[in-house]
Design a protein around this motif. Structure first.
Motif, mmCIF file in Angstrom:
data_model
loop_
_atom_site.group_PDB
_atom_site.id
_atom_site.type_symbol
_atom_site.label_atom_id
_atom_site.label_comp_id
_atom_site.label_asym_id
_atom_site.label_seq_id
_atom_site.Cartn_x
_atom_site.Cartn_y
_atom_site.Cartn_z
ATOM 1 N N ALA A 48 -8.939 5.617 -7.579
ATOM 2 C CA ALA A 48 -8.886 6.211 -6.239
ATOM 3 C C ALA A 48 -7.458 6.408 -5.743
ATOM 4 C CB ALA A 48 -9.658 5.337 -5.251
ATOM 5 N N GLY A 49 -6.484 5.801 -6.419
ATOM 6 C CA GLY A 49 -5.090 5.928 -6.005
ATOM 7 C C GLY A 49 -4.711 5.055 -4.824
ATOM 8 N N ILE A 50 -5.365 3.899 -4.729
ATOM 9 C CA ILE A 50 -5.051 2.954 -3.647
ATOM 10 C C ILE A 50 -4.815 1.577 -4.254
ATOM 11 C CG2 ILE A 50 -6.381 4.233 -1.921
ATOM 12 C CD1 ILE A 50 -8.603 2.149 -2.247
ATOM 13 N N SER A 51 -4.367 0.642 -3.435
ATOM 14 C CA SER A 51 -4.137 -0.710 -3.927
ATOM 15 C C SER A 51 -5.458 -1.489 -3.959
ATOM 16 C CB SER A 51 -3.130 -1.449 -3.036
ATOM 17 O OG SER A 51 -3.738 -1.801 -1.804
ATOM 18 N N PRO A 52 -5.570 -2.437 -4.889
ATOM 19 C CA PRO A 52 -6.771 -3.274 -4.923
ATOM 20 C C PRO A 52 -6.957 -4.065 -3.627
ATOM 21 C CG PRO A 52 -5.499 -3.556 -6.936
ATOM 22 C CD PRO A 52 -4.667 -2.727 -6.001
ATOM 23 N N GLN A 53 -5.859 -4.460 -2.997
ATOM 24 C CA GLN A 53 -5.948 -5.209 -1.735
ATOM 25 C C GLN A 53 -6.583 -4.350 -0.640
ATOM 26 O OE1 GLN A 53 -3.111 -4.868 -3.532
ATOM 27 N NE2 GLN A 53 -2.814 -6.933 -4.330
ATOM 28 N N TYR A 54 -6.185 -3.077 -0.588
ATOM 29 C CA TYR A 54 -6.752 -2.178 0.433
ATOM 30 C C TYR A 54 -8.237 -1.954 0.159
ATOM 31 C CZ TYR A 54 -7.466 1.753 3.541
ATOM 32 O OH TYR A 54 -7.944 2.582 4.528
ATOM 33 N N LEU A 55 -8.599 -1.731 -1.106
ATOM 34 C CA LEU A 55 -10.013 -1.549 -1.445
ATOM 35 C C LEU A 55 -10.811 -2.786 -1.059
ATOM 36 C CD1 LEU A 55 -12.437 -0.111 -2.621
ATOM 37 C CD2 LEU A 55 -11.649 -0.806 -4.910
ATOM 38 N N SER A 56 -10.272 -3.967 -1.310
ATOM 39 C CA SER A 56 -10.958 -5.201 -0.937
ATOM 40 C C SER A 56 -11.200 -5.256 0.573
ATOM 41 C CB SER A 56 -10.140 -6.412 -1.379
ATOM 42 O OG SER A 56 -10.730 -7.608 -0.923
ATOM 43 N N GLU A 57 -10.212 -4.871 1.354
ATOM 44 C CA GLU A 57 -10.361 -4.887 2.815
ATOM 45 C C GLU A 57 -11.383 -3.851 3.278
ATOM 46 O OE1 GLU A 57 -6.270 -4.514 4.153
ATOM 47 O OE2 GLU A 57 -6.219 -6.671 4.505
ATOM 48 N N VAL A 58 -11.419 -2.700 2.620
ATOM 49 C CA VAL A 58 -12.424 -1.684 2.955
ATOM 50 C C VAL A 58 -13.809 -2.223 2.638
ATOM 51 C CG1 VAL A 58 -13.334 0.597 2.326
ATOM 52 C CG2 VAL A 58 -10.874 0.302 2.707
ATOM 53 N N GLU A 59 -13.993 -2.809 1.462
ATOM 54 C CA GLU A 59 -15.293 -3.351 1.069
ATOM 55 C C GLU A 59 -15.767 -4.460 2.003
ATOM 56 O OE1 GLU A 59 -15.229 -4.618 -2.994
ATOM 57 O OE2 GLU A 59 -15.375 -2.567 -3.761
ATOM 58 N N ARG A 60 -14.846 -5.216 2.562
ATOM 59 C CA ARG A 60 -15.223 -6.298 3.482
ATOM 60 C C ARG A 60 -15.371 -5.818 4.916
ATOM 61 N NH1 ARG A 60 -10.935 -10.135 3.445
ATOM 62 N NH2 ARG A 60 -9.666 -8.601 2.371
ATOM 63 N N GLY A 61 -15.177 -4.521 5.153
ATOM 64 C CA GLY A 61 -15.338 -3.972 6.498
ATOM 65 C C GLY A 61 -14.176 -4.265 7.419
ATOM 66 N N ARG A 62 -13.034 -4.618 6.864
ATOM 67 C CA ARG A 62 -11.857 -4.940 7.682
ATOM 68 C C ARG A 62 -11.027 -3.704 8.012
ATOM 69 N NH1 ARG A 62 -13.279 -9.986 8.455
ATOM 70 N NH2 ARG A 62 -12.994 -11.500 6.804
ATOM 71 N N LYS A 63 -11.068 -2.696 7.126
ATOM 72 C CA LYS A 63 -10.307 -1.464 7.326
ATOM 73 C C LYS A 63 -11.267 -0.289 7.389
ATOM 74 C CE LYS A 63 -6.100 -3.150 6.822
ATOM 75 N NZ LYS A 63 -5.072 -3.079 7.807
ATOM 76 N N GLU A 64 -10.942 0.682 8.213
ATOM 77 C CA GLU A 64 -11.744 1.897 8.313
ATOM 78 C C GLU A 64 -10.971 3.025 7.642
ATOM 79 O OE1 GLU A 64 -14.702 4.056 11.371
ATOM 80 O OE2 GLU A 64 -13.552 2.347 12.016
ATOM 81 N N PRO A 65 -11.407 3.425 6.449
ATOM 82 C CA PRO A 65 -10.648 4.421 5.698
ATOM 83 C C PRO A 65 -10.775 5.822 6.293
ATOM 84 C CG PRO A 65 -12.666 3.880 4.537
ATOM 85 C CD PRO A 65 -12.582 2.951 5.726
ATOM 86 N N SER A 66 -9.755 6.642 6.041
ATOM 87 C CA SER A 66 -9.784 8.038 6.475
ATOM 88 C C SER A 66 -10.805 8.804 5.639
ATOM 89 C CB SER A 66 -8.398 8.665 6.277
ATOM 90 O OG SER A 66 -8.104 8.738 4.887
#
Length: 131
Positions: A48-66
């Motif tokens: 996806a071209g993102i960091s694993p840390q960011y993906l982890s936060e998205v999966e946990r509902g902590r970040k709202e991706p564009s």
């Protein structure tokens, strides 16, 4: 209904359960898809071209991706944005439709989901009528 660890359910008293946040439902679906494919955070994030840390936060509902990020994640998981959004929307509709019982413990009451009955078998040509 019964008690569990100091909590008791008040029969007949129900409240509307709060709807899940979009980002939480999206994250759950992304994680489920990734795990079904037996893909790691590192592999999926790399595609996806993102960091694993960011993906982890998205999966946990902590970040709202564009929307661009959702498209990249959908592509990395071999699905479309439309399919992913449809699945998330359906999950949110189902959760909103499940009634909640009021559970009382100590000096507070919280809403908890009521267990759903298992689906019944229906003949292939049966017509279902709402009660």
């Amino acid at each position: 209904m019964g008690e569990h660890k100091g909590l008791r359910v008040i029969p007949g008293r129900r409240e509307r359960r709060p709807e899940p946040l979009w980002r939480e439902a999206l994250g759950e679906h992304l994680r489920t898809l990734r795990q079904q494919q037996r893909s790691t955070l590192v592999d999926t994030a790399g595609r996806a071209g993102i960091s694993p840390q960011y993906l982890s936060e998205v999966e946990r509902g902590r970040k709202e991706p564009s929307s661009e990020m959702i498209a990249a994640l959908a592509g990395a998981l071999g699905t479309s944005v439309g399919e992913l959004v449809g699945r998330v929307a359906e999950t949110m509709r189902r959760r909103a439709a499940v009634p909640a019982a009021v559970v009382v413990g100590g000096d507070r009451a919280i809403a908890a989901p009521m267990p759903m009955a298992p689906p019944r078998a229906v003949a292939p040509n049966a017509v279902l009528l709402a009660a």
